[in-house]
Scaffold this motif. Structure first.
Motif, PDB file in Angstrom:
ATOM      1  N   LYS A 279       0.835  -1.216   0.000  1.00 33.52           N
ATOM      2  CA  LYS A 279       0.000   0.000   0.000  1.00 33.52           C
ATOM      3  C   LYS A 279       0.875   1.274   0.000  1.00 33.52           C
ATOM      4  N   GLU A 280       1.962   1.234   0.783  1.00 37.87           N
ATOM      5  CA  GLU A 280       2.847   2.422   0.875  1.00 37.87           C
ATOM      6  C   GLU A 280       3.441   2.751  -0.495  1.00 37.87           C
ATOM      7  N   GLU A 281       3.832   1.690  -1.216  1.00 36.95           N
ATOM      8  CA  GLU A 281       4.416   1.898  -2.551  1.00 36.95           C
ATOM      9  C   GLU A 281       3.369   2.497  -3.503  1.00 36.95           C
ATOM     10  N   LEU A 282       2.136   1.986  -3.411  1.00 29.89           N
ATOM     11  CA  LEU A 282       1.049   2.486  -4.270  1.00 29.89           C
ATOM     12  C   LEU A 282       0.728   3.951  -3.949  1.00 29.89           C
ATOM     13  N   LEU A 283       0.813   4.306  -2.681  1.00 33.17           N
ATOM     14  CA  LEU A 283       0.568   5.708  -2.287  1.00 33.17           C
ATOM     15  C   LEU A 283       1.692   6.617  -2.787  1.00 33.17           C
ATOM     16  N   LYS A 284       2.921   6.100  -2.740  1.00 32.49           N
ATOM     17  CA  LYS A 284       4.061   6.880  -3.280  1.00 32.49           C
ATOM     18  C   LYS A 284       3.884   7.120  -4.782  1.00 32.49           C
ATOM     19  N   LEU A 285       3.433   6.070  -5.483  1.00 30.79           N
ATOM     20  CA  LEU A 285       3.196   6.202  -6.926  1.00 30.79           C
ATOM     21  C   LEU A 285       2.117   7.250  -7.194  1.00 30.79           C
ATOM     22  N   SER A 286       1.096   7.263  -6.329  1.00 32.82           N
ATOM     23  CA  SER A 286       0.006   8.230  -6.483  1.00 32.82           C
ATOM     24  C   SER A 286       0.532   9.664  -6.414  1.00 32.82           C
ATOM     25  N   VAL A 287       1.493   9.888  -5.536  1.00 31.00           N
ATOM     26  CA  VAL A 287       2.090  11.236  -5.402  1.00 31.00           C
ATOM     27  C   VAL A 287       2.895  11.553  -6.666  1.00 31.00           C
ATOM     28  N   ARG A 288       3.610  10.553  -7.158  1.00 35.15           N
ATOM     29  CA  ARG A 288       4.432  10.730  -8.367  1.00 35.15           C
ATOM     30  C   ARG A 288       3.558  11.056  -9.582  1.00 35.15           C
ATOM     31  N   TRP A 289       2.350  10.467  -9.605  1.00 38.58           N
ATOM     32  CA  TRP A 289       1.441  10.632 -10.750  1.00 38.58           C
ATOM     33  C   TRP A 289       0.385  11.701 -10.501  1.00 38.58           C
ATOM     34  N   GLU A 290       0.601  12.528  -9.511  1.00 38.97           N
ATOM     35  CA  GLU A 290      -0.406  13.509  -9.063  1.00 38.97           C
ATOM     36  C   GLU A 290      -1.180  14.152 -10.222  1.00 38.97           C
ATOM     37  N   GLY A 291      -2.515  14.050 -10.140  1.00 37.33           N
ATOM     38  CA  GLY A 291      -3.382  14.651 -11.163  1.00 37.33           C
ATOM     39  C   GLY A 291      -3.646  13.734 -12.348  1.00 37.33           C
ATOM     40  N   TRP A 292      -2.857  12.658 -12.479  1.00 36.23           N
ATOM     41  CA  TRP A 292      -2.992  11.760 -13.647  1.00 36.23           C
ATOM     42  C   TRP A 292      -3.078  10.292 -13.247  1.00 36.23           C
ATOM     43  N   GLN A 293      -3.496  10.022 -12.008  1.00 40.03           N
ATOM     44  CA  GLN A 293      -3.529   8.633 -11.530  1.00 40.03           C
ATOM     45  C   GLN A 293      -4.427   7.751 -12.399  1.00 40.03           C
ATOM     46  N   ALA A 294      -5.559   8.310 -12.883  1.00 44.18           N
ATOM     47  CA  ALA A 294      -6.485   7.511 -13.703  1.00 44.18           C
ATOM     48  C   ALA A 294      -5.817   7.108 -15.014  1.00 44.18           C
ATOM     49  N   TYR A 295      -5.121   8.033 -15.637  1.00 46.29           N
ATOM     50  CA  TYR A 295      -4.432   7.722 -16.898  1.00 46.29           C
ATOM     51  C   TYR A 295      -3.287   6.742 -16.670  1.00 46.29           C
ATOM     52  N   ALA A 296      -2.550   6.927 -15.569  1.00 48.39           N
ATOM     53  CA  ALA A 296      -1.460   5.992 -15.262  1.00 48.39           C
ATOM     54  C   ALA A 296      -2.018   4.582 -15.093  1.00 48.39           C
ATOM     55  N   THR A 297      -3.121   4.463 -14.357  1.00 48.39           N
ATOM     56  CA  THR A 297      -3.754   3.156 -14.125  1.00 48.39           C
ATOM     57  C   THR A 297      -4.213   2.537 -15.444  1.00 48.39           C
ATOM     58  N   PHE A 298      -4.857   3.344 -16.282  1.00 46.00           N
ATOM     59  CA  PHE A 298      -5.409   2.839 -17.536  1.00 46.00           C
ATOM     60  C   PHE A 298      -4.306   2.301 -18.448  1.00 46.00           C
ATOM     61  N   TYR A 299      -3.200   3.039 -18.518  1.00 46.40           N
ATOM     62  CA  TYR A 299      -2.071   2.582 -19.348  1.00 46.40           C
ATOM     63  C   TYR A 299      -1.441   1.303 -18.763  1.00 46.40           C
ATOM     64  N   LEU A 300      -1.377   1.221 -17.439  1.00 41.35           N
ATOM     65  CA  LEU A 300      -0.810   0.006 -16.830  1.00 41.35           C
ATOM     66  C   LEU A 300      -1.739  -1.200 -17.059  1.00 41.35           C
ATOM     67  N   TRP A 301      -3.047  -0.982 -16.996  1.00 47.43           N
ATOM     68  CA  TRP A 301      -3.975  -2.078 -17.307  1.00 47.43           C
ATOM     69  C   TRP A 301      -3.692  -2.675 -18.678  1.00 47.43           C
ATOM     70  N   ARG A 302      -3.359  -1.800 -19.639  1.00 43.20           N
ATOM     71  CA  ARG A 302      -3.168  -2.266 -21.018  1.00 43.20           C
ATOM     72  C   ARG A 302      -1.970  -3.212 -21.156  1.00 43.20           C
ATOM     73  N   VAL A 303      -1.062  -3.151 -20.193  1.00 37.31           N
ATOM     74  CA  VAL A 303       0.117  -4.018 -20.249  1.00 37.31           C
ATOM     75  C   VAL A 303      -0.323  -5.495 -20.196  1.00 37.31           C
ATOM     76  N   LEU A 304      -1.361  -5.770 -19.403  1.00 41.70           N
ATOM     77  CA  LEU A 304      -1.794  -7.165 -19.230  1.00 41.70           C
ATOM     78  C   LEU A 304      -3.110  -7.489 -19.900  1.00 41.70           C
TER      79      LEU A 304
END
Length: 305
Positions: A279-304
Motif C-alpha cells: 500500500k505504501e508503494e502504491l501511495l508513493k506512486l500516487s504522489v508521483r502521478w499527481e493529477g494523472w492517476q487515472a491515466y497511469a492506471t489505464f495505461y498500466l492495465w493495457r500491459v496485461l
C-alpha cells in the motif's frame, strides 16, 4: 468544445494530434463478449442513446485523423441539437477534450509508465458516459475475473436491454435504471451473479429513479473526495468501484483505484517483483502521478489486458 461538422449527413469530428485509433481499438477489442458495441475492420458499430432518441452509428477514423460518424437504418436525428449530442457523446467516450501533454511529459520520465506510454501512445481513458451503466459494470466486476464480468454484463444486457436489429445483428442498449428499479432480485436469478450483486444493482437503480443519485449531482460536488464519499455511502459501492466510476464516467483524472488487482499485477509484471506492491508503494506512486492517476492506471492495465 464545438469541434465537429456535418458533410453529406455524416458527422465529422476533428481528433487531437496525439490520438491513435489503433491504440484505442486495441482496448475496445480486448474481449469478444463485449455487447455494447462491435468492432470489425477498424469500424465501430453501436447504438448511442440521446434522451428518447436511439441512433445506430458506424464510427471510423479517416486518413486526415478525423472521426467519421455515419448514421444507419434511418436513425439520423432530425434535430441538430441531438446530432450535436451524438458528437459530444463520442468526444466524451474517447475523452477527446483532454490535453494529454502534461500526462505524456510526466509518463515519459516515469520508470513504470515509460514503456506502456511508448507502446500504447495515443490511447485515451475510454469512458462509460452513462452513470447507471458505469455503476453496474463496477458492481458486476467486483471480485471476479474480467472474462466472467463480461459474460455477466452480456447476460444482464440481453435479458433486460433493448436492441436495434440491423443486417441480422442486434446492437444493444443498456437497460435503464427506471426499468431495473422495478425489479426484485428474483428477476435477476438466472444471471450468474451473487444475490448481493443483484440487490446492489436494484438499489442503485432505485436511488437514481428517485433522483437521489445522478451524474449531474456528482459532477457538481466540490472535489473528487466529496464525490467518492457520496458514492461509498451507497450499499455495494466500496472505494474500488467508486474510483472506477470516478475515472471512467465522471472523468476525474486523479481517481485512483488503489486496490485494483489488474493495477497490482501490471506493476508486478513491469518490476519483475514476486509479490504485489505494498500500500505504501502504491501511495508513493500516487504522489508521483499527481493529477494523472487515472491515466497511469489505464495505461498500466493495457500491459496485461
Amino acid at each position: 468544445m464545438d469541434c465537429w461538422q456535418e458533410i453529406n449527413g455524416n458527422i465529422i469530428i476533428e481528433l487531437p494530434v496525439d490520438f491513435n485509433i489503433k491504440a484505442n481499438l486495441g482496448y475496445l477489442e480486448r474481449n469478444k463478449n463485449e455487447c455494447m458495441f462491435e468492432v470489425e475492420n477498424e469500424i465501430i458499430t453501436r447504438v448511442i442513446v440521446i434522451g428518447e432518441t436511439r441512433t445506430l452509428v458506424k464510427i471510423h477514423v479517416n486518413k486526415f485523423n478525423q472521426i467519421i460518424v455515419q448514421f444507419l437504418k434511418d436513425s439520423r436525428p432530425n434535430n441538430q441539437s441531438e446530432r450535436a449530442e451524438v458528437a459530444q457523446y463520442i468526444r466524451e467516450w474517447f475523452d477527446l477534450d483532454r490535453d494529454l501533454t502534461p500526462f505524456y511529459k510526466m509518463a515519459k520520465a516515469d520508470p513504470l509508465l515509460k514503456g506502456p506510454v511508448e507502446e500504447f501512445f495515443g490511447l485515451r481513458v475510454i469512458g462509460v458516459p452513462d452513470l447507471f451503466e458505469a455503476l453496474c459494470w463496477g458492481v458486476l466486476g467486483q471480485q471476479i475475473n474480467l472474462a466472467f464480468a463480461y459474460r455477466l454484463k452480456r447476460q444482464f444486457v440481453e435479458k433486460f436491454g433493448d436492441s436495434i436489429n440491423w443486417n441480422g445483428r442486434n446492437y444493444w442498449v443498456f437497460p435503464t435504471y427506471e426499468q431495473i428499479a422495478q425489479l426484485t432480485p428474483a428477476d435477476l436469478a438466472d444471471i450468474k451473479m451473487t444475490l448481493k450483486k443483484s440487490e446492489y444493482i436494484i438499489g442503485i437503480a432505485q436511488l437514481m429513479a428517485s433522483g437521489e443519485l445522478s451524474k449531474e449531482k456528482l459532477l457538481r460536488m466540490d472535489s473528487l473526495k466529496e464525490a467518492e464519499k457520496s458514492l461509498i455511502k451507497i450499499r455495494g459501492i466500496g472505494p474500488w468501484t467508486a474510483n472506477y466510476v470516478l475515472m471512467r464516467c465522471l472523468r476525474f483524472t486523479s481517481a485512483y483505484p488503489i486496490d485494483d488487482v489488474g493495477l497490482h499485477n501490471a506493476i508486478k509484471h513491469i518490476t519483475g517483483s514476486a509479490k504485489k506492491p505494498a500500500k505504501e508503494e502504491l501511495l508513493k506512486l500516487s504522489v508521483r502521478w499527481e493529477g494523472w492517476q487515472a491515466y497511469a492506471t489505464f495505461y498500466l492495465w493495457r500491459v496485461l489486458y
